[in-house]
Design an enzyme around this catalytic site. Structure first.
Site, short mmCIF file in Angstrom:
data_model
loop_
_atom_site.label_atom_id
_atom_site.label_comp_id
_atom_site.label_asym_id
_atom_site.label_seq_id
_atom_site.Cartn_x
_atom_site.Cartn_y
_atom_site.Cartn_z
N HIS A 1 -3.90 -5.54 1.08
CA HIS A 1 -3.73 -5.89 2.49
C HIS A 1 -4.20 -7.32 2.69
CE1 HIS A 1 -2.69 -1.90 3.75
NE2 HIS A 1 -3.73 -1.40 3.14
N CYS B 1 0.83 -1.20 0.00
CA CYS B 1 0.00 0.00 0.00
C CYS B 1 0.87 1.26 0.00
CB CYS B 1 -0.96 -0.05 1.18
SG CYS B 1 -2.33 1.06 0.99
#
Lengths: 285, 606
Positions: free
Chosen positions: B542, B439
């Site tokens: 994630h 991310c």
């Protein structure tokens, strides 16, 4: 006449060691001959003095803060957990006995005598002794067996300060609950409270502090900011989640003391050290 | 067609579940059952479920517009069974009173609320809440977790793309309920400089500083949001287990406090206080917390739980006696310290997890605004892998792999990486150890980050990335991608991956190879990228380590001190979490007397 002040904590890791160090440093700057004292320490991290006595690392650090060489009598009783509830008991810096989970060990009188004698030795040589308590002073299950908090304060006739860690949350509850569970005489010996590890600006604490000051009939002596203090770790608790020590060039003790000086500066606006000094000098009525 | 005929048709039609094709869906709530669009019990005239209003000709008309009971999947299924089984065929008259009474014996019309409050942060509220959810679900109740306001950087995405705190998702799993935004209607994600992104009902609402949040939002809007979301859960469950926030006795901010006693009041909850005994002073915190509350608030407390006890609880009896006699609130029990694999709640408790002394050490950079560090829980499931959180360059010499995690503030944390010289050390280790960016960490690995609208830091800026992957990240709009995805690994031995994306900004990739093929949305696409030598990679996903495939690939890249061994833990993180939840329920029942709080028995008739 030797003055004294004692720092007790709402929990382990509330900031007793730090506050004690800070007060030692401040009083030394004020020109006092000051020494640290902790009756009983539960720690795996120890320091060996010049004459081969083993004491808690925090007392060694406090001695340096006070400008002294650490001595055995600054921490007469040291318990070193050896696993499965067993502990090695050090008295006056030397191994004395092994004790088990139920604290079956040497009689309390031996321990109390060691504490009294060590304190007496310091008292004769210094103007001001800053005493650190141990754990919480109101562990109901230890009642009568806890020698490192109020019994030490009574022996030293020392006013007591209570410190709580706000970073965990619930600090007002922790402080008030500790006060509530103290006996009447212990409450009267406690002369002020301190809030440690505060992030943010002090104004937001105002209403809470006022309520506590009224309920506990004692002043708030300060709010200490959150500070990455570099000092040797005393409790096994704080170790978890801490970054590993990194070796920097130079004497790490120098780094520690410089860091403490940094905290002293950062604490100055919020922590009334002058008033703490006066409380110590005034002693108990 | 008259009403009676419609109902007969509904019964004939069988249990329908949610009518996805209906233009009004969801007319009541997400996941509603549409078997009885027309309620066979109408008009039940039960004041708990509806009310009369004045119709056109001033005659009273029964309205049950706000009643969700019939649309609970369990209620609808049972009602259908009762009605289909009755004698006389589909057209036979319905015994409304009898059917309703039978349903009432099994299903609450309004959930009972139990609230778990902590004497401090880290008291174990989240864990106890999850365990209670599981115990109640095991007994056959329909249960939902609720936390009115959560401050956490660990969030995840629900099926409908709403963002909630990861811990409420876990509790939903414990309750065997589908996670929905109502379970955590207000989520604060700290961005630094006292500013938080405020997520309301699963969607980004606004960035607010402390004053805007407390003086504006909390005073004017927050309780309305809490009330309507709690209400939804209360009408669709037998139990709602509520988690408080921090301590309820923060007397300096009581007028701004919404997540503890004010939520308890909204839900009319029975409260339980949890205190962590590990730090000492537990009895002080119990007395202090309860004595600083008002008499009315204190009366809500039905029990106290002492948590995280190392050693023998027998020595606490004198303290427990004093609590019970002085406060009149029973101590339900003492929970032992428990090693479990449930995700951690707070960055406060980030610990370096070492699963064994030897083996492979993965260094996760401890960014100032680190978020979603629960991603790495799954790595520590591997026998030979340990995770170390890193703040200093020299610590990187110790590690066998580097992960740059997600962050709430990519540009700020990238600057921090450069300033602390961690960046140059990471560049130095390029090629020697595998480097993964997740991310925000992925965005940092690229060549550049363009924030022409000042979305990240409030000022328009363009910063150099670490330059380890070819790509440029753009922050174009105050827009956030929150999506659950699944697909497969494009490198190594392949295999399934699953996860979720939560990010602002998009990355233009210039590397030739992608890391994953995402296939869960209509058009498959490649996600993430990996350098030609396979040693630097980045992804927005994630939870990429949750399933074994990517974990094994990444761990396999590590040369380590013991030579390259494959990942050996073949369980998914889900399986491990499931085992931990079962364990938590068992330990709760073994150590606490819950008889005053929840029914002892299995829910009737199941």
């Amino acid at each position: 006449m030797t003055a004294s002040i004692m720092v007790q904590g709402v929990t382990s890791g509330a900031g007793k060691s730090t506050l004690t160090s800070l007060i030692c440093l401040y009083l030394r700057d004020q020109g006092f001959k000051v020494a640290p004292f902790k009756a009983l320490n539960l720690s795996l991290n120890s320091y060996v003095t010049y004459d081969g006595k083993e004491i808690g690392i925090a007392q060694a650090f406090q001695a340096w803060a006070a400008g002294l060489e650490p001595e055995g009598c600054m921490n007469p009783v040291l318990l070193k957990p050896s696993g499965e509830g067993r502990m090695q008991m050090m008295i006056n810096g030397r191994p004395f006995a092994e004790i088990d989970a139920h604290h079956h060990g040497p009689g309390q009188s031996i321990v109390i005598d060691a504490v009294r004698e060590s304190y007496e030795r310091l008292r004769r040589r210094f103007d001001f002794i800053v005493i650190e308590g141990s754990g919480s002073p109101v562990e109901i299950n230890l009642e009568g067996r806890d020698i490192a908090n109020m019994r030490t304060a009574v022996m030293a006739r020392s006013p007591v300060l209570l410190v709580g860690d706000i970073d965990k949350g619930g600090v007002f509850a922790g402080l008030y609950g500790t006060y509530h569970l103290m006996s009447g005489p212990s409450q009267r010996m406690t002369k002020g409270f301190i809030i440690n590890r505060f992030r943010g600006d002090g104004s937001s604490l105002g209403p809470g502090i006022e309520i506590l000051e009224k309920k506990m009939s004692m002043p708030c002596l300060g709010v200490v900011p959150m500070f990455e203090l570099r000092m040797p770790e005393e409790d096994s608790l704080g170790m978890r989640g801490r970054r590993p020590a990194t070796s920097k060039a130079g004497d790490v003790r120098k780094v520690w003391i410089e860091s403490l000086q940094g905290l002293l500066e950062a604490s100055q606006p919020g922590l009334d050290l002058r008033r703490i000094q006066d409380i110590g000098l005034r002693g108990l009525d | 067609m008259d009403f009676h005929e419609k109902v007969s048709n509904e019964i004939r039609g069988g249990v329908r579940g949610t009518d996805q094709g209906c233009e009004h869906n969801p007319c009541h709530f997400h996941g509603q059952d549409c078997t009885f669009c027309f309620c066979p019990l109408y008009p039940c005239e039960d004041p708990e479920l509806g009310s009369f209003f004045r119709g056109k000709d001033d005659k009273p008309v029964w309205s049950c517009q706000e009643c969700y009971w019939t649309h609970r999947p369990d209620v609808a299924t049972e009602m259908h069974r009762l009605l289909a089984d009755r004698g006389g065929g589909y057209g036979a008259p319905i015994d409304r009173a009898g059917t309703k009474a039978a349903l009432e014996r099994k299903f609450s019309k309004r959930a009972k609320a139990i609230m778990v409050l902590g004497a401090t942060s880290g008291a174990g509220k989240s864990f106890i809440t999850a365990a209670l959810c599981r115990v109640l679900s095991d007994r056959g109740f329909r249960v939902a977790p609720f936390k009115s306001q959560n401050m956490s950087l660990n969030s995840c995405v629900t099926q409908s793309g709403e963002e909630i705190a990861r811990i409420q998702e876990l509790q939903a799993r414990a309750a065997r309920a589908e996670p929905i935004a109502a379970m955590n209607p207000i989520l604060l994600k700290p961005k630094g400089k006292a500013v938080s992104q405020v997520i309301v009902e699963g969607r980004p609402y606004r960035d607010m500083d402390v004053t805007q949040y407390y003086e504006g939002f909390v005073r004017n809007e927050a309780m309305g949001i809490v009330r309507r979301n709690y209400e939804l859960l209360a009408r669709t469950n037998d139990y709602v287990v509520i988690e408080g926030a921090g301590s309820p006795a923060e007397i300096n901010i009581s007028s701004y406090e919404i997540a503890n006693m004010r939520t308890a009041e909204v839900a009319d909850a029975d409260c339980v206080l949890v205190v962590n005994i590990e730090w000492g002073g537990a009895f002080a915190y119990i007395f202090g917390t309860l004595l600083l509350l008002s008499e009315a608030e204190r009366r809500r407390f039905k029990g106290i739980i002492i948590n995280n006890m190392f050693g023998d609880a027998g020595c606490l009896s004198s303290g427990i006696d004093r609590v019970e006699s002085e406060l009149g609130i029973p101590v339900l029990g003492v929970m032992p310290h428990l090693e479990h694999s449930l995700p951690t709640e707070d960055s406060m408790f980030i610990a370096s997890k070492r699963s064994s002394a030897a083996g492979k050490l993965v260094g996760v950079i401890r960014l100032p605004h680190i978020s979603n560090f629960t991603d790495f829980d799954a790595l520590t499931m591997e026998e030979a892998v340990s995770v170390l959180y890193i703040t200093e360059p020299m610590e990187l010499d110790l590690v066998d792999a580097i992960i740059i995690p997600g962050t709430k503030n990519t540009i700020h944390d990238l600057t921090w990486l450069e300033r602390t010289h961690l960046a140059s050390k990471i560049r130095e280790l390029r090629g020697e150890v595998p480097i993964l960016g997740v991310c925000g960490g992925y965005q940092m690995l690229g060549d550049q980050i363009m924030d022409v609208h000042g979305i990240e830091g409030g000022v328009c800026q363009q910063v150099e990335g670490l330059g380890l992957l070819r790509g440029i990240t753009h922050f174009d709009a105050y827009d956030k991608r929150t999506k659950q995805v699944s697909g497969e690994l494009l490198v190594g031995a392949g295999g399934k991956v699953r996860g979720y994306e939560i990010h602002m900004g998009r990355t233009e990739i210039a590397e030739s190879r992608g890391l994953f093929r995402i296939s869960s949305e209509g058009i498959p696409y490649e996600e993430g990228s990996i350098s030609p030598d396979g040693m630097v990679m980045g992804t927005y996903l994630h939870g990429a380590f949750d399933l074994p495939a990517f974990r094994a690939f990444f761990v396999g890249l590590i040369k380590g001190r013991n030579g390259g061994t494959e990942g050996r833990e073949h369980r998914t993180l889900d399986e491990v979490v499931e085992e931990s939840l079962a364990l938590s329920a068992r330990v709760l029942l073994d150590n606490l007397d819950l008889s005053h709080l929840i029914p002892r028995e299995q829910k009737g008739g199941r």
